[in-house]
Design a protein around this motif. Structure first.
Motif, PDB file in Angstrom:
ATOM      1  N   GLN A   1      43.787  22.966 -14.287  1.00 30.07           N
ATOM      2  CA  GLN A   1      44.233  22.666 -12.917  1.00 30.07           C
ATOM      3  C   GLN A   1      43.785  21.286 -12.459  1.00 30.07           C
ATOM      4  O   GLN A   1      44.523  20.574 -11.772  1.00 30.07           O
ATOM      5  CB  GLN A   1      43.706  23.728 -11.950  1.00 30.07           C
ATOM      6  CG  GLN A   1      44.440  25.042 -12.049  1.00 30.07           C
ATOM      7  CD  GLN A   1      43.866  26.084 -11.123  1.00 30.07           C
ATOM      8  OE1 GLN A   1      44.151  26.078  -9.932  1.00 30.07           O
ATOM      9  NE2 GLN A   1      43.052  26.966 -11.665  1.00 30.07           N
ATOM     10  N   ILE A   2      42.577  20.902 -12.851  1.00 25.57           N
ATOM     11  CA  ILE A   2      42.061  19.595 -12.440  1.00 25.57           C
ATOM     12  C   ILE A   2      42.649  18.490 -13.306  1.00 25.57           C
ATOM     13  O   ILE A   2      43.045  17.429 -12.803  1.00 25.57           O
ATOM     14  CB  ILE A   2      40.516  19.582 -12.536  1.00 25.57           C
ATOM     15  CG1 ILE A   2      39.907  20.675 -11.661  1.00 25.57           C
ATOM     16  CG2 ILE A   2      39.970  18.218 -12.160  1.00 25.57           C
ATOM     17  CD1 ILE A   2      40.443  20.748 -10.264  1.00 25.57           C
ATOM     18  N   ASN A   3      42.738  18.715 -14.594  1.00 28.32           N
ATOM     19  CA  ASN A   3      43.130  17.640 -15.502  1.00 28.32           C
ATOM     20  C   ASN A   3      44.606  17.276 -15.417  1.00 28.32           C
ATOM     21  O   ASN A   3      44.975  16.130 -15.684  1.00 28.32           O
ATOM     22  CB  ASN A   3      42.722  17.996 -16.933  1.00 28.32           C
ATOM     23  CG  ASN A   3      41.213  18.069 -17.087  1.00 28.32           C
ATOM     24  OD1 ASN A   3      40.476  17.464 -16.296  1.00 28.32           O
ATOM     25  ND2 ASN A   3      40.742  18.797 -18.080  1.00 28.32           N
ATOM     26  N   ILE A   4      45.472  18.232 -15.059  1.00 23.55           N
ATOM     27  CA  ILE A   4      46.874  17.847 -14.848  1.00 23.55           C
ATOM     28  C   ILE A   4      47.022  17.037 -13.558  1.00 23.55           C
ATOM     29  O   ILE A   4      48.057  16.397 -13.337  1.00 23.55           O
ATOM     30  CB  ILE A   4      47.826  19.069 -14.825  1.00 23.55           C
ATOM     31  CG1 ILE A   4      47.466  20.053 -13.716  1.00 23.55           C
ATOM     32  CG2 ILE A   4      47.853  19.741 -16.200  1.00 23.55           C
ATOM     33  CD1 ILE A   4      48.433  21.231 -13.600  1.00 23.55           C
ATOM     34  N   ARG A   5      45.975  17.043 -12.739  1.00 28.15           N
ATOM     35  CA  ARG A   5      45.939  16.214 -11.529  1.00 28.15           C
ATOM     36  C   ARG A   5      45.138  14.935 -11.768  1.00 28.15           C
ATOM     37  O   ARG A   5      44.645  14.311 -10.818  1.00 28.15           O
ATOM     38  CB  ARG A   5      45.318  16.997 -10.374  1.00 28.15           C
ATOM     39  CG  ARG A   5      46.148  18.173  -9.863  1.00 28.15           C
ATOM     40  CD  ARG A   5      45.399  18.929  -8.774  1.00 28.15           C
ATOM     41  NE  ARG A   5      46.258  19.830  -8.016  1.00 28.15           N
ATOM     42  CZ  ARG A   5      46.558  21.072  -8.370  1.00 28.15           C
ATOM     43  NH1 ARG A   5      46.029  21.574  -9.496  1.00 28.15           N
ATOM     44  NH2 ARG A   5      47.355  21.815  -7.629  1.00 28.15           N
ATOM     45  N   ALA A   6      44.965  14.553 -13.015  1.00 30.76           N
ATOM     46  CA  ALA A   6      44.224  13.331 -13.372  1.00 30.76           C
ATOM     47  C   ALA A   6      42.769  13.401 -12.944  1.00 30.76           C
ATOM     48  O   ALA A   6      42.156  12.386 -12.591  1.00 30.76           O
ATOM     49  CB  ALA A   6      44.900  12.086 -12.792  1.00 30.76           C
ATOM     50  N   GLY A   7      42.185  14.602 -12.974  1.00 34.92           N
ATOM     51  CA  GLY A   7      40.778  14.766 -12.649  1.00 34.92           C
ATOM     52  C   GLY A   7      40.488  14.970 -11.176  1.00 34.92           C
ATOM     53  O   GLY A   7      39.323  15.107 -10.788  1.00 34.92           O
ATOM     54  N   HIS A   8      41.533  15.015 -10.353  1.00 34.29           N
ATOM     55  CA  HIS A   8      41.344  15.228  -8.916  1.00 34.29           C
ATOM     56  C   HIS A   8      41.375  16.717  -8.593  1.00 34.29           C
ATOM     57  O   HIS A   8      42.118  17.478  -9.208  1.00 34.29           O
ATOM     58  CB  HIS A   8      42.422  14.501  -8.119  1.00 34.29           C
ATOM     59  CG  HIS A   8      42.358  13.014  -8.236  1.00 34.29           C
ATOM     60  ND1 HIS A   8      41.437  12.250  -7.552  1.00 34.29           N
ATOM     61  CD2 HIS A   8      43.100  12.154  -8.983  1.00 34.29           C
ATOM     62  CE1 HIS A   8      41.610  10.986  -7.861  1.00 34.29           C
ATOM     63  NE2 HIS A   8      42.611  10.888  -8.727  1.00 34.29           N
ATOM     64  N   MET A   9      40.599  17.114  -7.605  1.00 38.19           N
ATOM     65  CA  MET A   9      40.612  18.490  -7.142  1.00 38.19           C
ATOM     66  C   MET A   9      41.913  18.774  -6.385  1.00 38.19           C
ATOM     67  O   MET A   9      42.540  17.857  -5.849  1.00 38.19           O
ATOM     68  CB  MET A   9      39.417  18.757  -6.222  1.00 38.19           C
ATOM     69  CG  MET A   9      38.071  18.610  -6.902  1.00 38.19           C
ATOM     70  SD  MET A   9      37.838  19.888  -8.168  1.00 38.19           S
ATOM     71  CE  MET A   9      36.427  19.207  -9.067  1.00 38.19           C
TER      72      MET A   9
END
Length: 308
Positions: A282-290
């Motif tokens: 969930q975080i990594n598909i957002r480029a590390g953003h919550m």
């Protein structure tokens, strides 16, 4: 995938083998909680650097994060007076959270991943019911690399090679004579990556591995994980194409495609999911953003029930 890209990578590596000024210095930081190797590769002439596959520490029981693993990278970069130009992700990891956004705040660098991250975002966006607010176009990243695309780390030439199979978006980064290959291969005594996550493909993985093993035998390979194979007491994350060709227990020279696919498929059926797959993806598909905070100011991570 382009044969031209492989030929370009081969020529780059061979040139670097002849000229030591074109070889990166590599310093690795190993996070034992997630068995992840984060690499800092830099040009000794310009001291320009890339950080590959960073780790944000995460405690599943409490949902709390900390930056201890990433802080070690920051301390090293500052101590060595390096200038970070890239934060590179080999893929959207399922076993640890990326610290790239925090590292960008501390030491800079463009955040990059393979262009097929869009396929991963689409698949997992649906699994996690991320909604229309979650963009599935890779726009969370600063750069989406395509197969064969070139870039530089200081004066060092670099090229991105697509190596899907573990996930659809796996990318290897060849910097000088060093290849940072993510999860595609492990140390020869441990074998190869699993291929049973959504979008994974054991047959595609075989071809990606063969592509990497077509690089010159002296090519330095830097891996993303190590789990200490039985009988080995030390963690290890660096090997060579020659060592993998001759000694990889799953895919050494002479192992046919169908045999590998059968082995990988059967083995994957016995494996449990990584402990941190739910927060990590969930975080990594957002480029590390919550995820965006809700109306109470808190970010939440979803756990789909009976879905994976």
């Amino acid at each position: 995938m382009s044969d031209t890209a492989l030929a370009a990578a081969t020529a780059q590596i061979e040139k670097a083998r002849r000229d030591s000024a074109l070889r990166p210095v590599v310093r690795t930081f190993f996070d034992e909680e997630t068995f992840t190797a984060t690499h800092v590769a830099y040009d000794p002439t310009t001291r320009k650097a890339a950080v590959i596959d960073s780790v944000l520490n995460y405690e599943a029981a409490s949902g709390r994060t900390r930056n201890s693993s990433a802080q070690a990278v920051v301390d090293y970069v500052r101590q060595e007076k390096l200038e970070v130009g890239w934060q590179l992700e080999t893929h959207a990891h399922a076993d640890h959270l990326s610290a790239a956004p925090w590292l960008q705040e501390q030491i800079g660098g463009k955040l990059a991943i393979g262009a097929d991250i869009r396929r991963v975002q689409d698949v997992f966006g649906k699994i996690f019911n991320a909604g229309t607010a979650f963009a599935r176009d890779g726009s969370q990243f600063d750069q989406l690399f395509h197969d064969g695309e070139t870039f530089t780390v200081g004066s060092l030439p670099a090229i991105a090679l697509s190596v899907p199979g573990h996930t659809p978006a796996d990318m290897a980064y060849i910097i000088g004579d060093a290849a940072f290959i993510g999860d595609t291969l492990f140390m020869p005594d441990y074998g190869t990556a699993r291929a049973d996550f959504p979008g994974g493909d054991a047959r595609q993985l075989y071809h990606s591995i063969r592509r990497l093993l077509s690089l010159p035998p002296e090519t330095r390979l830097f891996l993303c994980h190590d789990y200490k194979a039985p009988g080995r007491d030390q963690f290890a994350w660096e090997t060579t194409v020659a060592a993998e060709r001759s000694g990889n227990i799953h895919v050494h020279e002479g192992v046919p495609e169908d045999e590998f696919v059968a082995m990988r498929t059967n083995r994957d059926k016995t494996l449990g999911l990584p402990n941190l797959i739910m927060p990590s993806v969930q975080i990594n598909i957002r480029a590390g953003h919550m995820p965006e905070p809700e109306d109470n100011g808190v970010s939440y991570i979803k756990i789909p029930v009976n879905r994976l």
